[in-house]
Design an enzyme around this catalytic site. Structure first.
Site, short mmCIF file in Angstrom:
data_model
loop_
_atom_site.label_atom_id
_atom_site.label_comp_id
_atom_site.label_asym_id
_atom_site.label_seq_id
_atom_site.Cartn_x
_atom_site.Cartn_y
_atom_site.Cartn_z
N THR A 35 -44.07 65.41 -112.29
CA THR A 35 -43.03 65.47 -113.18
C THR A 35 -41.75 65.75 -112.54
O THR A 35 -41.50 66.71 -111.45
CB THR A 35 -43.24 66.30 -114.42
N ASN A 85 -44.36 74.61 -111.47
CA ASN A 85 -43.84 75.02 -110.33
C ASN A 85 -42.09 74.76 -110.67
O ASN A 85 -41.49 75.45 -110.01
CB ASN A 85 -43.96 73.91 -109.27
N SER A 137 -42.40 84.27 -108.18
CA SER A 137 -41.51 84.70 -107.04
C SER A 137 -42.10 86.23 -106.51
O SER A 137 -42.69 86.84 -107.53
CB SER A 137 -40.08 84.56 -107.27
N TYR A 151 -33.40 86.04 -113.13
CA TYR A 151 -34.53 85.57 -112.34
C TYR A 151 -35.65 86.20 -112.44
O TYR A 151 -36.79 85.79 -112.59
CB TYR A 151 -33.91 84.92 -111.06
#
Length: 283
Positions: A35, A85, A137, A151
């Site tokens: 995608t 992702n 992460s 983040y």
């Protein structure tokens, strides 16, 4: 699931780790539903090939996500592995970032994966098999970086979500893994993957220095090899006992060790005071 051909559903597959992972899987004979917000960019980066289904998808739109999942099942008959992702970095201090900037970051990095899971899990539940891979992460376990609160918060949320999800779906034969990459040499630090706060405050010099470091010194010099990270993810999924937590890169390992050491230090220093907050035994 066998260790042969599987059906992988990968978000954010037009660039970076997502694209490299899709290419590696296709080369190995797997089938991939990939995608992207831009189908043209997806097809340009991974030209149409046997086993590839390119899907233009708005991950923040439930109808678009459902259509992508339905198209995958219609084309391939199943979904064996989901890789969440897609995401982006948001820089800015807590004081300077607006609610809109925080909410947008959470919308893409947390609520979009949730949309995918809500529509993919019913198929995996019926199959009594599957594997969810959420790409976080290293800042999702070690968040001590000035200027990256938004983040880090999204990646901490994704890690916590994965841990709880793993406990929920274990009885259904479904696995879950959260991946903590260190700095990987992709275009993540480009303007398309990194948003900088509209407002900044000069007194926060550490946050400014961190942004300058990422934009002017680290970009293109990251230690992580994206092809090796992609291979690590594939190896983890096909392993007999897949990990719940998967760290990618020496820096990620070092930062995780440092975080655990820091937690141990605080735990030991405050153990007695902490224990004293309980009612006496027997009451």
């Amino acid at each position: 699931m066998s260790n042969t051909s599987r059906v992988w559903f990968i978000t954010g597959a037009s660039k970076g780790i997502g694209r490299i992972l899709a290419d590696a899987l296709l080369a190995d004979g797997h089938r991939v539903a990939a995608t992207s917000r831009d189908r043209a960019a997806l097809e340009k980066s991974s030209p149409e090939a046997n086993g590839l289904l390119a899907l233009e998808t708005d991950l923040t739109n439930a109808a678009s996500v459902k259509a992508a999942i339905d198209a995958t099942v219609e084309r391939f008959g199943a979904i064996d592995v989901v890789v969440n992702n897609a995401g982006y970095g948001q820089q800015g201090t807590v004081e300077a970032l607006s609610d809109a900037e925080y909410r947008r970051n959470f919308e893409v990095n947390v609520f979009a994966p949730l949309q995918v899971l809500r529509h993919a899990l019913p198929h995996m539940r019926r199959q009594r098999s599957g594997h969810i891979v959420n790409i976080a992460s290293i800042v999702g376990i070690q968040g001590g970086y000035a200027g990256w609160s938004s983040y880090a918060a999204t990646k901490f949320a994704l890690a916590g979500l994965t841990e709880s999800l793993a406990a929920e779906v274990a009885e259904l034969g479904i696995k879950a893994t959260v991946v903590y990459p260190g700095p990987v040499r992709t275009d993540f630090l480009s303007t398309g993957s990194l948003a900088v706060a509209e407002h900044s405050i000069d007194e926060y010099t550490e946050a400014r220095a961190s942004l300058d470091l990422h934009l002017n010194q680290l970009d293109g010099k990251q230690a992580g090899d994206p092809e090796k990270v992609a291979r690590l993810i594939i190896d983890a999924v096909v392993a007999a006992e897949p990990p719940l937590h998967l760290f990618a890169g020496k820096i990620a390992n070092q930062l995780a060790e440092a975080k655990m050491s820091g937690i141990r230090k605080d735990l030991d220093a405050w153990r007695e005071a902490s224990a004293a907050t309980d009612f006496p035994e027997g009451l």
